[in-house]
Scaffold this motif. Structure first.
Motif, PDB file in Angstrom:
ATOM      1  N   ALA A 109       0.825  -1.210   0.000  1.00  0.00           N
ATOM      2  CA  ALA A 109       0.000   0.000   0.000  1.00  0.00           C
ATOM      3  C   ALA A 109       0.855   1.255   0.000  1.00  0.00           C
ATOM      4  N   ALA A 110       2.060   1.160   0.598  1.00  0.00           N
ATOM      5  CA  ALA A 110       2.973   2.308   0.643  1.00  0.00           C
ATOM      6  C   ALA A 110       3.847   2.401  -0.605  1.00  0.00           C
ATOM      7  N   GLY A 111       3.669   1.465  -1.534  1.00  0.00           N
ATOM      8  CA  GLY A 111       4.398   1.540  -2.792  1.00  0.00           C
ATOM      9  C   GLY A 111       5.660   0.715  -2.866  1.00  0.00           C
ATOM     10  N   TYR A 112       5.889  -0.151  -1.875  1.00  0.00           N
ATOM     11  CA  TYR A 112       7.081  -0.999  -1.880  1.00  0.00           C
ATOM     12  C   TYR A 112       6.760  -2.364  -2.485  1.00  0.00           C
ATOM     13  N   SER A 113       7.763  -2.967  -3.095  1.00  0.00           N
ATOM     14  CA  SER A 113       7.648  -4.354  -3.523  1.00  0.00           C
ATOM     15  C   SER A 113       8.002  -5.259  -2.346  1.00  0.00           C
ATOM     16  N   VAL A 114       7.367  -6.408  -2.286  1.00  0.00           N
ATOM     17  CA  VAL A 114       7.638  -7.378  -1.221  1.00  0.00           C
ATOM     18  C   VAL A 114       8.230  -8.627  -1.862  1.00  0.00           C
ATOM     19  N   ASP A 115       9.422  -8.986  -1.423  1.00  0.00           N
ATOM     20  CA  ASP A 115      10.124 -10.117  -2.018  1.00  0.00           C
ATOM     21  C   ASP A 115       9.957 -11.409  -1.231  1.00  0.00           C
ATOM     22  N   LEU A 116       9.687 -11.311   0.071  1.00  0.00           N
ATOM     23  CA  LEU A 116       9.600 -12.526   0.877  1.00  0.00           C
ATOM     24  C   LEU A 116       8.654 -12.336   2.046  1.00  0.00           C
ATOM     25  N   VAL A 117       7.713 -13.275   2.194  1.00  0.00           N
ATOM     26  CA  VAL A 117       6.875 -13.396   3.388  1.00  0.00           C
ATOM     27  C   VAL A 117       6.993 -14.850   3.836  1.00  0.00           C
ATOM     28  N   PRO A 118       7.577 -15.115   5.002  1.00  0.00           N
ATOM     29  CA  PRO A 118       7.760 -16.509   5.405  1.00  0.00           C
ATOM     30  C   PRO A 118       6.422 -17.203   5.626  1.00  0.00           C
ATOM     31  N   ASP A 119       6.412 -18.509   5.412  1.00  0.00           N
ATOM     32  CA  ASP A 119       5.189 -19.284   5.618  1.00  0.00           C
ATOM     33  C   ASP A 119       4.720 -19.203   7.062  1.00  0.00           C
ATOM     34  N   GLU A 120       5.669 -19.206   7.990  1.00  0.00           N
ATOM     35  CA  GLU A 120       5.353 -19.039   9.404  1.00  0.00           C
ATOM     36  C   GLU A 120       5.542 -17.576   9.763  1.00  0.00           C
ATOM     37  N   TYR A 121       4.467 -16.921  10.194  1.00  0.00           N
ATOM     38  CA  TYR A 121       4.507 -15.486  10.456  1.00  0.00           C
ATOM     39  C   TYR A 121       5.138 -15.208  11.813  1.00  0.00           C
ATOM     40  N   SER A 122       6.435 -15.398  11.902  1.00  0.00           N
ATOM     41  CA  SER A 122       7.123 -15.206  13.173  1.00  0.00           C
ATOM     42  C   SER A 122       8.590 -14.930  12.905  1.00  0.00           C
ATOM     43  N   SER A 123       9.295 -14.505  13.960  1.00  0.00           N
ATOM     44  CA  SER A 123      10.729 -14.264  13.837  1.00  0.00           C
ATOM     45  C   SER A 123      11.459 -15.539  13.427  1.00  0.00           C
ATOM     46  N   SER A 124      11.120 -16.652  14.067  1.00  0.00           N
ATOM     47  CA  SER A 124      11.788 -17.907  13.727  1.00  0.00           C
ATOM     48  C   SER A 124      11.456 -18.338  12.310  1.00  0.00           C
ATOM     49  N   GLY A 125      10.238 -18.032  11.862  1.00  0.00           N
ATOM     50  CA  GLY A 125       9.865 -18.361  10.490  1.00  0.00           C
ATOM     51  C   GLY A 125      10.704 -17.608   9.476  1.00  0.00           C
ATOM     52  N   LEU A 126      10.992 -16.335   9.756  1.00  0.00           N
ATOM     53  CA  LEU A 126      11.825 -15.569   8.831  1.00  0.00           C
ATOM     54  C   LEU A 126      13.272 -16.044   8.879  1.00  0.00           C
ATOM     55  N   VAL A 127      13.761 -16.369  10.061  1.00  0.00           N
ATOM     56  CA  VAL A 127      15.122 -16.913  10.163  1.00  0.00           C
ATOM     57  C   VAL A 127      15.234 -18.178   9.315  1.00  0.00           C
ATOM     58  N   ASP A 128      14.260 -19.052   9.417  1.00  0.00           N
ATOM     59  CA  ASP A 128      14.281 -20.281   8.624  1.00  0.00           C
ATOM     60  C   ASP A 128      14.257 -19.976   7.133  1.00  0.00           C
ATOM     61  N   ALA A 129      13.462 -18.981   6.739  1.00  0.00           N
ATOM     62  CA  ALA A 129      13.327 -18.653   5.318  1.00  0.00           C
ATOM     63  C   ALA A 129      14.614 -18.077   4.733  1.00  0.00           C
ATOM     64  N   LEU A 130      15.399 -17.371   5.559  1.00  0.00           N
ATOM     65  CA  LEU A 130      16.623 -16.735   5.073  1.00  0.00           C
ATOM     66  C   LEU A 130      17.889 -17.527   5.391  1.00  0.00           C
ATOM     67  N   ALA A 131      17.752 -18.613   6.133  1.00  0.00           N
ATOM     68  CA  ALA A 131      18.930 -19.314   6.653  1.00  0.00           C
ATOM     69  C   ALA A 131      19.919 -19.704   5.566  1.00  0.00           C
ATOM     70  N   ASP A 132      19.427 -20.186   4.432  1.00  0.00           N
ATOM     71  CA  ASP A 132      20.327 -20.668   3.382  1.00  0.00           C
ATOM     72  C   ASP A 132      21.083 -19.542   2.691  1.00  0.00           C
ATOM     73  N   ASP A 133      20.556 -18.314   2.772  1.00  0.00           N
ATOM     74  CA  ASP A 133      21.164 -17.185   2.072  1.00  0.00           C
ATOM     75  C   ASP A 133      21.771 -16.147   3.007  1.00  0.00           C
ATOM     76  N   ALA A 134      21.742 -16.416   4.311  1.00  0.00           N
ATOM     77  CA  ALA A 134      22.133 -15.389   5.277  1.00  0.00           C
ATOM     78  C   ALA A 134      23.641 -15.205   5.410  1.00  0.00           C
ATOM     79  N   ALA A 135      24.410 -16.258   5.189  1.00  0.00           N
ATOM     80  CA  ALA A 135      25.857 -16.177   5.429  1.00  0.00           C
ATOM     81  C   ALA A 135      26.486 -15.059   4.607  1.00  0.00           C
ATOM     82  N   GLY A 136      27.087 -14.090   5.305  1.00  0.00           N
ATOM     83  CA  GLY A 136      27.749 -12.969   4.645  1.00  0.00           C
ATOM     84  C   GLY A 136      26.826 -11.855   4.198  1.00  0.00           C
TER      85      GLY A 136
END
Length: 268
Positions: A109-136
């Protein structure tokens, strides 16, 4: 024909459109809403930032905004999105991540694109979603002052360089506490906690009124809903028995399941 009594259901959302939406929803479910806002938003003070959009390069303070030089930008709430947008933040080349569809909807609604919404709507869910790409990776987290360490610690453990921007503080309104007195008097049928902080603030309001033990007893005679496992743990650690945790961390689901759970008490 005798009219059945209506459920009295307390909830603790901030006093804005979220309260209006909750009242409308609970009334549609046949309940009497008891709005008792336990959270109020205080935007953080302006501070000089030379590495963010909106900075003038002068000594004049600019609004607190998330950094723009990250690989990923994480927004965790609708409020955070609105404050970032008001401050003129732009994500640059960062992939924009949202915890939960309400946050994602606010971003769009504010005009931003959204690239990722984790399946589990929680902090741990986002950590899991980014875990493979987080290093570095450089990850910007923009949220309130009460954000869970699960998110930042989890991303750092996965090898990311995490920077956090506190966009706002969550405080307890002075008027909060009607629900604690109702619970203490046995006059609530259900209560809906939407974060660990709403539990903490409810108990603090009950303490101020000298009814904490009675309020906890009253909640334990009612149906208590928690929006997720962290909120459940906070409540149970304080002696509050939790009856409902919806599969989706969504207020509508929380309200519907709690009202359904509480309704049979009238058939006894």
């Amino acid at each position: 024909m005798r009219e059945e009594p209506r459920l009295r259901v307390a909830f603790f959302r901030p006093d804005d459109e979220r309260t209006d939406d909750a009242v409308e929803l609970l009334e549609s479910l046949g309940a009497d809403p008891v709005p008792d806002p336990m959270l109020a938003v205080e935007p953080t003070d302006a501070t000089p930032k030379t590495d963010a959009v909106g900075s003038s390069g002068s000594d004049e303070p600019s609004p607190v905004v998330p950094r723009e030089d990250a690989d990923y930008a994480v927004l965790t709430s609708k409020t955070g999105v609105e404050l970032a947008a008001e401050a003129g933040w732009g994500p640059g080349e960062a992939a924009v991540c949202a915890i939960g569809e309400p946050t994602a909807d606010a971003l769009r609604a504010a005009g931003y694109s959204v690239d990722l919404v984790p399946d589990e709507y929680s902090s741990s869910g986002l950590v899991d979603a980014l875990a493979d790409d987080a290093a570095g990776a450089r990850i910007e987290v923009a949220r309130s002052d009460h954000g869970s360490d699960v998110l930042t610690d989890g991303l750092e453990d996965a090898g990311a360089y995490v920077h956090e921007t506190v966009l706002y503080r969550l405080v307890r309104p002075e008027s909060a506490g009607e629900s604690a007195e109702l619970a203490a008097g046995g006059d609530l049928d259900a209560a809906l906690f939407t974060s660990s902080l709403t539990v903490t603030h409810f108990l603090a309001a009950a303490d101020e009124r000298g009814v904490r033990d009675a309020a906890v007893d009253g909640l334990n005679d009612a149906v208590v809903g928690a929006i997720g496992e962290p909120t459940r743990r906070t409540a149970e650690d304080a002696g509050i028995e939790v009856d409902v945790v919806p599969e989706a961390a969504d207020f509508d689901a929380l309200a519907a399941e709690a009202v359904e759970e509480a309704a049979p008490s009238y058939d006894e």
